[in-house]
Design an enzyme around this catalytic site. Structure first.
Site, short mmCIF file in Angstrom:
data_model
loop_
_atom_site.label_atom_id
_atom_site.label_comp_id
_atom_site.label_asym_id
_atom_site.label_seq_id
_atom_site.Cartn_x
_atom_site.Cartn_y
_atom_site.Cartn_z
N LEU A 160 22.69 1.13 -64.95
CA LEU A 160 22.04 2.43 -64.82
C LEU A 160 22.70 3.30 -63.75
O LEU A 160 22.83 4.52 -63.91
CB LEU A 160 20.55 2.24 -64.49
CG LEU A 160 19.74 1.48 -65.54
CD1 LEU A 160 18.35 1.16 -65.03
CD2 LEU A 160 19.65 2.30 -66.83
N LYS A 169 35.25 -3.54 -58.28
CA LYS A 169 34.38 -3.08 -59.38
C LYS A 169 34.08 -1.59 -59.21
O LYS A 169 33.98 -0.85 -60.19
CB LYS A 169 33.07 -3.87 -59.40
CG LYS A 169 33.20 -5.31 -59.88
CD LYS A 169 31.79 -5.88 -59.99
CE LYS A 169 31.75 -7.37 -60.17
NZ LYS A 169 30.37 -7.88 -60.15
N ASP A 211 26.59 -4.29 -48.99
CA ASP A 211 26.06 -5.48 -49.67
C ASP A 211 24.61 -5.62 -49.21
O ASP A 211 24.36 -5.91 -48.03
CB ASP A 211 26.88 -6.72 -49.30
CG ASP A 211 26.32 -7.98 -49.97
OD1 ASP A 211 25.21 -7.91 -50.56
OD2 ASP A 211 26.98 -9.02 -49.87
N ASN A 233 19.35 2.34 -56.04
CA ASN A 233 19.23 1.77 -57.38
C ASN A 233 19.63 0.30 -57.45
O ASN A 233 19.18 -0.43 -58.35
CB ASN A 233 20.11 2.61 -58.33
CG ASN A 233 20.37 1.95 -59.64
OD1 ASN A 233 19.50 1.91 -60.50
ND2 ASN A 233 21.56 1.37 -59.80
N SER A 235 12.56 1.39 -59.37
CA SER A 235 11.61 0.29 -59.48
C SER A 235 11.61 -0.17 -60.94
O SER A 235 12.66 -0.17 -61.59
CB SER A 235 10.23 0.75 -59.02
OG SER A 235 9.28 -0.27 -59.21
N TYR A 250 10.94 -11.23 -59.66
CA TYR A 250 11.57 -9.91 -59.88
C TYR A 250 10.50 -8.83 -60.11
O TYR A 250 10.52 -7.79 -59.42
CB TYR A 250 12.58 -9.98 -61.03
CG TYR A 250 13.04 -8.61 -61.47
CD1 TYR A 250 13.95 -7.89 -60.70
CD2 TYR A 250 12.52 -8.02 -62.62
CE1 TYR A 250 14.34 -6.60 -61.09
CE2 TYR A 250 12.91 -6.74 -63.00
CZ TYR A 250 13.81 -6.04 -62.24
OH TYR A 250 14.20 -4.76 -62.61
N LYS A 267 9.57 -5.46 -57.63
CA LYS A 267 9.48 -4.07 -58.07
C LYS A 267 8.10 -3.48 -57.74
O LYS A 267 7.97 -2.29 -57.45
CB LYS A 267 9.77 -3.99 -59.57
CG LYS A 267 11.20 -4.42 -59.91
CD LYS A 267 12.19 -3.34 -59.58
CE LYS A 267 13.43 -3.78 -58.86
NZ LYS A 267 14.37 -2.73 -58.55
N1 LIG Z 1 17.91 -2.61 -67.05
C1 LIG Z 1 16.58 -2.56 -67.09
O1 LIG Z 1 15.94 -2.78 -68.13
C2 LIG Z 1 15.82 -2.18 -65.86
C3 LIG Z 1 14.44 -1.95 -65.99
C4 LIG Z 1 13.70 -1.60 -64.87
C5 LIG Z 1 14.34 -1.47 -63.65
N2 LIG Z 1 15.67 -1.72 -63.53
C6 LIG Z 1 16.27 -1.57 -62.19
O2 LIG Z 1 17.41 -0.74 -62.31
C7 LIG Z 1 18.30 -1.01 -61.21
C8 LIG Z 1 19.70 -1.12 -61.75
O3 LIG Z 1 19.78 -2.29 -62.54
P1 LIG Z 1 20.59 -2.36 -63.91
O4 LIG Z 1 19.61 -2.61 -64.98
O5 LIG Z 1 21.53 -1.26 -64.02
O6 LIG Z 1 21.31 -3.77 -63.67
P2 LIG Z 1 22.84 -4.13 -63.40
O7 LIG Z 1 23.67 -3.63 -64.53
O8 LIG Z 1 22.85 -5.59 -63.10
O9 LIG Z 1 23.19 -3.30 -62.09
C9 LIG Z 1 22.68 -3.69 -60.84
C10 LIG Z 1 23.54 -3.11 -59.75
O10 LIG Z 1 23.02 -3.55 -58.49
C11 LIG Z 1 24.09 -4.11 -57.75
N3 LIG Z 1 23.67 -5.13 -56.81
C12 LIG Z 1 23.05 -6.30 -57.04
N4 LIG Z 1 22.92 -7.00 -55.92
C13 LIG Z 1 23.48 -6.25 -54.93
C14 LIG Z 1 23.67 -6.44 -53.55
N5 LIG Z 1 23.32 -7.57 -52.91
N6 LIG Z 1 24.27 -5.46 -52.84
C15 LIG Z 1 24.68 -4.32 -53.46
N7 LIG Z 1 24.55 -4.10 -54.77
C16 LIG Z 1 23.95 -5.06 -55.50
C17 LIG Z 1 25.00 -4.72 -58.81
O11 LIG Z 1 26.29 -4.98 -58.26
P3 LIG Z 1 27.20 -6.19 -58.87
O12 LIG Z 1 27.62 -5.75 -60.24
O13 LIG Z 1 28.30 -6.31 -57.91
O14 LIG Z 1 26.32 -7.38 -58.90
C18 LIG Z 1 24.99 -3.61 -59.82
O15 LIG Z 1 25.84 -2.58 -59.43
C19 LIG Z 1 17.77 -2.27 -60.55
O16 LIG Z 1 17.07 -1.93 -59.36
C20 LIG Z 1 16.80 -2.84 -61.57
O17 LIG Z 1 15.79 -3.58 -60.97
C21 LIG Z 1 16.42 -2.06 -64.61
#
Ligand SMILES: NC(=O)c1ccc[n+]([C@@H]2O[C@H](COP(=O)([O-])OP(=O)(O)OC[C@H]3O[C@@H](n4cnc5c(N)ncnc54)[C@H](OP(=O)(O)O)[C@@H]3O)[C@@H](O)[C@H]2O)c1
Length: 322
Positions: A33, A58, A83, A110, A163, A200, A204
């Site tokens: 996202l 990345k 990080d 995010n 969230s 998780y 949130k």
């Molecule tokens: N996808 C969904 O359905 C969904 C639904 C509700 C909420 N969300 C929320 O949306 C946000 C983005 O998630 P996403 O769905 O886009 O997942 P994603 O594709 O896994 O992206 C998550 C991002 O967070 C980074 N991250 C994780 N751990 C980190 C750390 N220790 N330090 C810095 N960066 C870190 C990841 O970096 P790396 O690639 O290096 O690990 C990646 O860039 C999250 O907060 C998630 O909870 C997602």
């Protein structure tokens, strides 16, 4: 049915307008996202766009991808490295924001993760450190730059935390812990292993509680939080089994569609301060948050979270106030 309708029927507004002159920071923007939100900001002309990522390689790949699919040019996107698993890294990153950016108009906090198994990072289970403690440490540390931006440029900056509507799955049994021991109970490997599938969603929910507490003061900038819906991304990378792939196949929003919620929340004003946004509208979070015991629980959580933040950086929580 509400969830299915939301996923398959609701149309989210495609981001439009100009972000010329604005400086935008998006954490977790190498993929998912965050990356698609960054692509929108780049397409819409943001003047300075910081991809805040834990892997520079990345981040550089995401920067090259965004530059090749928009006409933002080569001088807009920068890759910086926080990080969120390390408080020292969060502090360094925030110090760079303070010293190297003239302004911050939009900060999309995010970055997040969903662990399948118990890991520790700093003084908590890793999901809690990354999604909650480091996210609010970062928020507190960058708020002075957003307030400075407000005063110097006569704008109202926004800090939007991603969230999740998934918070509704958390039953949160740890809320019955003795006074001052909610976080330690959540972090207790024995206690949490029984309900780890909820870690998780619970993280949130804790974000939503904390945003509501921040919303009780008006620091002059907007702090809100977002439910982006269930979206394609790498979030479930740690999960196995067929459940998530099947759910994704039938119900997930594209990453681009989900990312629209980040731009929407990042571009909203005071009416969204302290609020939870779903489907690009102000919405009500779950009953645990809004029900009769929600306010007391919110106060208890805020005392514990701010104490944690003060232990990491004394005085930092004053930044949440005006
Ligand atoms: N996808 C969904 O359905 C969904 C639904 C509700 C909420 N969300 C929320 O949306 C946000 C983005 O998630 P996403 O769905 O886009 O997942 P994603 O594709 O896994 O992206 C998550 C991002 O967070 C980074 N991250 C994780 N751990 C980190 C750390 N220790 N330090 C810095 N960066 C870190 C990841 O970096 P790396 O690639 O290096 O690990 C990646 O860039 C999250 O907060 C998630 O909870 C997602």
């Amino acid at each position: 049915m509400g969830f299915v309708y939301s996923q398959l029927v609701v149309q989210l507004p495609y981001p439009t307008g100009s972000y010329a002159g604005k400086t935008v920071v998006v954490t977790g923007s190498n993929t998912g996202l965050g990356k698609e939100a960054a692509r929108h900001y780049a397409r819409l002309g943001a003047s300075r766009l910081i991809l805040a990522v834990r892997s520079i390689d990345k981040g550089n790949a995401a920067k090259a991808d965004i530059e090749s699919t928009t006409s933002c040019g080569k001088n807009v996107i920068e890759v910086w490295q926080p990080d969120l698993g390390s408080y020292a890294s969060v502090k360094d990153f925030a110090a760079n924001i303070s010293s190297d950016l003239e302004r911050v108009d939009i900060f999309n906090a995010n970055a997040g993760l969903a662990r399948k198994k118990y890991h520790t990072a700093e003084d908590n289970e890793e999901t809690i450190t990354v999604n909650v403690v480091s996210t609010f440490l970062l928020a507190a540390l960058v708020l002075p730059k957003l307030k400075e931006t407000m005063k110097r440029f006569n704008v109202r900056p926004t800090l939007a935390i991603t969230s999740s509507g998934g918070h509704t799955f958390a039953k949160f049994p740890q809320k019955d812990a003795p006074e001052g021991q909610i976080f330690s109970t959540i972090n207790d490997p024995n206690a949490s292993s029984k309900v780890f599938a909820e870690q998780y969603p619970l993280s949130k929910m804790l974000e939503i509680f904390a945003v509501r507490s921040v919303g009780e003061n008006d620091p002059g900038v907007t702090v809100n939080c977002i439910d982006p819906g269930f979206c394609e991304s790498e979030l479930a990378r740690d999960q196995d089994g067929i459940f998530f792939p099947l759910m994704k196949f039938f119900l997930a929003r594209t990453t681009e569609k989900g990312s629209r919620t980040l731009i929407h929340a990042g571009s909203r004003g005071s009416q969204t301060h302290g609020k939870y946004l779903s489907n690009c509208k102000i919405a009500e979070p779950s009953d645990i948050v809004t029900g009769p015991e929600g306010k007391k629980l919110q106060e208890r959580l805020w005392i514990e979270l701010t104490q944690k933040l003060e232990n990491i950086q004394p005085g930092v929580t004053a930044n949440f106030r005006a």
